[in-house]
Enzyme design. Sequence first.
Site, PDB file in Angstrom:
ATOM      1  N   HIS A   1     -33.362  -6.088  22.276  1.00 24.68           N
ATOM      2  CA  HIS A   1     -32.320  -6.706  23.086  1.00 24.68           C
ATOM      3  C   HIS A   1     -32.477  -8.225  23.039  1.00 24.68           C
ATOM      4  O   HIS A   1     -33.594  -8.712  23.144  1.00 24.68           O
ATOM      5  CB  HIS A   1     -32.449  -6.252  24.541  1.00 24.68           C
ATOM      6  CG  HIS A   1     -31.457  -6.917  25.454  1.00 24.68           C
ATOM      7  ND1 HIS A   1     -30.126  -6.566  25.454  1.00 24.68           N
ATOM      8  CD2 HIS A   1     -31.605  -7.924  26.349  1.00 24.68           C
ATOM      9  CE1 HIS A   1     -29.487  -7.334  26.337  1.00 24.68           C
ATOM     10  NE2 HIS A   1     -30.363  -8.161  26.882  1.00 24.68           N
TER      11      HIS A   1
ATOM     12  N   GLU B   1       0.841  -1.199   0.000  1.00 24.93           N
ATOM     13  CA  GLU B   1       0.000   0.000   0.000  1.00 24.93           C
ATOM     14  C   GLU B   1       0.875   1.248   0.000  1.00 24.93           C
ATOM     15  O   GLU B   1       1.766   1.403   0.820  1.00 24.93           O
ATOM     16  CB  GLU B   1      -0.934  -0.016   1.221  1.00 24.93           C
ATOM     17  CG  GLU B   1      -1.661   1.279   1.516  1.00 24.93           C
ATOM     18  CD  GLU B   1      -2.511   1.810   0.348  1.00 24.93           C
ATOM     19  OE1 GLU B   1      -3.238   1.026  -0.273  1.00 24.93           O
ATOM     20  OE2 GLU B   1      -2.410   3.023   0.063  1.00 24.93           O
TER      21      GLU B   1
HETATM   22  P1  NAI Z   1      -9.464   1.585  -3.770  1.00 24.27           P
HETATM   23  O1  NAI Z   1      -9.486   2.955  -4.297  1.00 24.27           O
HETATM   24  O2  NAI Z   1     -10.418   1.166  -2.695  1.00 24.27           O
HETATM   25  O3  NAI Z   1      -7.989   1.233  -3.210  1.00 24.27           O
HETATM   26  C1  NAI Z   1      -6.851   1.343  -4.011  1.00 24.27           C
HETATM   27  C2  NAI Z   1      -5.633   1.376  -3.115  1.00 24.27           C
HETATM   28  O4  NAI Z   1      -4.450   1.257  -3.897  1.00 24.27           O
HETATM   29  C3  NAI Z   1      -5.500   2.662  -2.304  1.00 24.27           C
HETATM   30  O5  NAI Z   1      -5.326   2.300  -0.972  1.00 24.27           O
HETATM   31  C4  NAI Z   1      -4.272   3.323  -2.914  1.00 24.27           C
HETATM   32  O6  NAI Z   1      -3.574   4.121  -1.981  1.00 24.27           O
HETATM   33  C5  NAI Z   1      -3.457   2.122  -3.350  1.00 24.27           C
HETATM   34  N1  NAI Z   1      -2.465   2.356  -4.395  1.00 24.27           N
HETATM   35  C6  NAI Z   1      -2.594   3.087  -5.521  1.00 24.27           C
HETATM   36  N2  NAI Z   1      -1.463   3.033  -6.259  1.00 24.27           N
HETATM   37  C7  NAI Z   1      -0.589   2.233  -5.603  1.00 24.27           C
HETATM   38  C8  NAI Z   1       0.753   1.774  -5.854  1.00 24.27           C
HETATM   39  N3  NAI Z   1       1.442   2.125  -6.941  1.00 24.27           N
HETATM   40  N4  NAI Z   1       1.335   0.945  -4.953  1.00 24.27           N
HETATM   41  C9  NAI Z   1       0.664   0.588  -3.837  1.00 24.27           C
HETATM   42  N5  NAI Z   1      -0.605   0.998  -3.545  1.00 24.27           N
HETATM   43  C10 NAI Z   1      -1.223   1.800  -4.426  1.00 24.27           C
HETATM   44  O7  NAI Z   1      -9.602   0.660  -5.060  1.00 24.27           O
HETATM   45  P2  NAI Z   1      -9.943  -0.888  -5.228  1.00 24.27           P
HETATM   46  O8  NAI Z   1      -9.719  -1.645  -3.965  1.00 24.27           O
HETATM   47  O9  NAI Z   1      -9.228  -1.296  -6.459  1.00 24.27           O
HETATM   48  O10 NAI Z   1     -11.501  -0.877  -5.502  1.00 24.27           O
HETATM   49  C11 NAI Z   1     -12.014  -0.220  -6.666  1.00 24.27           C
HETATM   50  C12 NAI Z   1     -13.390   0.323  -6.420  1.00 24.27           C
HETATM   51  O11 NAI Z   1     -14.297  -0.731  -6.256  1.00 24.27           O
HETATM   52  C13 NAI Z   1     -13.443   1.189  -5.180  1.00 24.27           C
HETATM   53  O12 NAI Z   1     -14.090   2.390  -5.479  1.00 24.27           O
HETATM   54  C14 NAI Z   1     -14.254   0.381  -4.230  1.00 24.27           C
HETATM   55  O13 NAI Z   1     -15.063   1.186  -3.393  1.00 24.27           O
HETATM   56  C15 NAI Z   1     -15.097  -0.510  -5.132  1.00 24.27           C
HETATM   57  N6  NAI Z   1     -15.347  -1.766  -4.443  1.00 24.27           N
HETATM   58  C16 NAI Z   1     -16.276  -1.784  -3.454  1.00 24.27           C
HETATM   59  C17 NAI Z   1     -16.497  -2.932  -2.724  1.00 24.27           C
HETATM   60  C18 NAI Z   1     -17.479  -2.909  -1.623  1.00 24.27           C
HETATM   61  O14 NAI Z   1     -18.334  -2.021  -1.607  1.00 24.27           O
HETATM   62  N7  NAI Z   1     -17.407  -3.805  -0.650  1.00 24.27           N
HETATM   63  C19 NAI Z   1     -15.779  -4.175  -3.018  1.00 24.27           C
HETATM   64  C20 NAI Z   1     -14.806  -4.018  -4.027  1.00 24.27           C
HETATM   65  C21 NAI Z   1     -14.620  -2.860  -4.724  1.00 24.27           C
END
Ligand code: NAI
Length: 468
Positions: free
Chosen positions: A447, A206
């Site tokens: 509860h 991260e």
């Molecule tokens: P995300 O935006 O949640 O997380 C991406 C992460 O990658 C961040 O922590 C960022 O700091 C890190 N990052 C970026 N470039 C990097 C690098 N070069 N090296 C290391 N770390 C780096 O994106 P994610 O997890 O790919 O999800 C995509 C979308 O899908 C999000 O908007 C998410 O909300 C949605 N999603 C929602 C879910 C849910 O509602 N439960 C489940 C899965 C996805």
Amino acid sequence: MSETCDLIVIGAGPGGYVAAIRAAQLGLKTIVVEKGPNLGGTCLNVGCIPSKALLHSTHLLEMARGGLAGHGIRCGGAVEVDLDAMMARKQRIVTQLTGGIDFLFKKNKVTRLRGLATLTATDTVTVLDDAGVRHQLQGKNILIATGSVPAALPGVPFDGQRVVSSTEALAFSQVPGRLAIIGAGVIGLELGSVWRRLGSAVTVIEFTDNVLPGMDGELRKQAARIFKKQGLQLRLSTSAEAMEVRGDEVALTLKPAVGEPESLVVDKVLVAVGRVACTQSLGLEGLGIALDGRGFIPVDGNYRTVVPGILAIGDVIGGPMLAHKAEEEGVCAVERLVGQGGNVHWNRIPGVVYTDPEIAAVGRTEESLNKEGIAYRVGKFPFSANSRGRAVDQTEGWVKLLADADTDQILGAHIIGPQAGDLIAEVVLAMESDLTAEDMARTCHAHPSLAEAVKEAALAVDGRALHV
Ligand code: NAI
């Protein structure tokens, strides 16, 4: 085929298919164009639903492998995993649910057309089907709901085999021995949990200084502690800069914020660094619809682009990239077409991470309130003091409510603990209804229930929690 209708919806993900159903309910003749074989988009096919299926199966595996012992339940011999059967179950769920949308379309008389849509005039969509045939559709309005696709990382291109996106990581045919995940966001932590439980050595890399950037700072710290304890290797303040596929292995170059670059050799790499709006092939340039600096389609408060008859909702317009946000926008956009409709507040969209424990949040964080100098009060209550949490052996985590110091209105909530994704709904309703912490504190909660932790947090805003 050449057809005329009231509304053409492009994309049948949660935003598009829900918008189409609502439009049909409102009497609009609606056609949905979807390029994929199944309805439901990313969420149903390669996102929310299959990941939740695998998260549940692998949670049961952990329970069988030791979690049940504390309940006095002994499973006897070795617990084995049949990955093919687990994946088949996941696929059955996807098939049932995507088929369910077909049923809903028929029931509501929504027409479905399979093919790639391009806007060729302000009221015309040309659809190229798999057989190479072009269809011309004319609509009084066109709603773009084409969603998003995984973002690739410069220097680490997807190859679909060793370096993959969430799509492939939901369907590995074997458990990778060593799995690197780039990005400790929602996908990284959910799929990291799945494969760790199945036996992979998972390293999550991260870029920022902790997991789940953007969420409440205290929650991020607690979450990182829990994930580390569970066995995820977290490499924080580190970016993945480059990779080299060497036969069956991948060598990643990691660059920590402090110190020298290092190499990490793994069997597979999951890149989960966010998603980008899916706007290629739509022909937007030809209609004068320019994307903003982040690749999203700009819209006004009625979801209209600069071309009044062309609307857009969901991931393609930015904001939280979440299925439920897209659904609300889809409904709101078509209701406004017929002079109805409410509002969708991006700051009242709940976000949930379906790890164990679950993590859920809505509204403001302490960090954002402090930055803006808004005075607030905090009410916090731990699940260790919640009787239902004790009874079901899920005592990790807490509920934190933030209320305006002057008006007592709920500004935000952050929950880490059992059923957090369900518990947050009460707080969202309270925020949408402009309720105060006092209103929540005076509401009777059954509860013993986990929801009592939310009530106690509301009491704690005024220093009156009863069970701590
Ligand atoms: P995300 O935006 O949640 O997380 C991406 C992460 O990658 C961040 O922590 C960022 O700091 C890190 N990052 C970026 N470039 C990097 C690098 N070069 N090296 C290391 N770390 C780096 O994106 P994610 O997890 O790919 O999800 C995509 C979308 O899908 C999000 O908007 C998410 O909300 C949605 N999603 C929602 C879910 C849910 O509602 N439960 C489940 C899965 C996805």
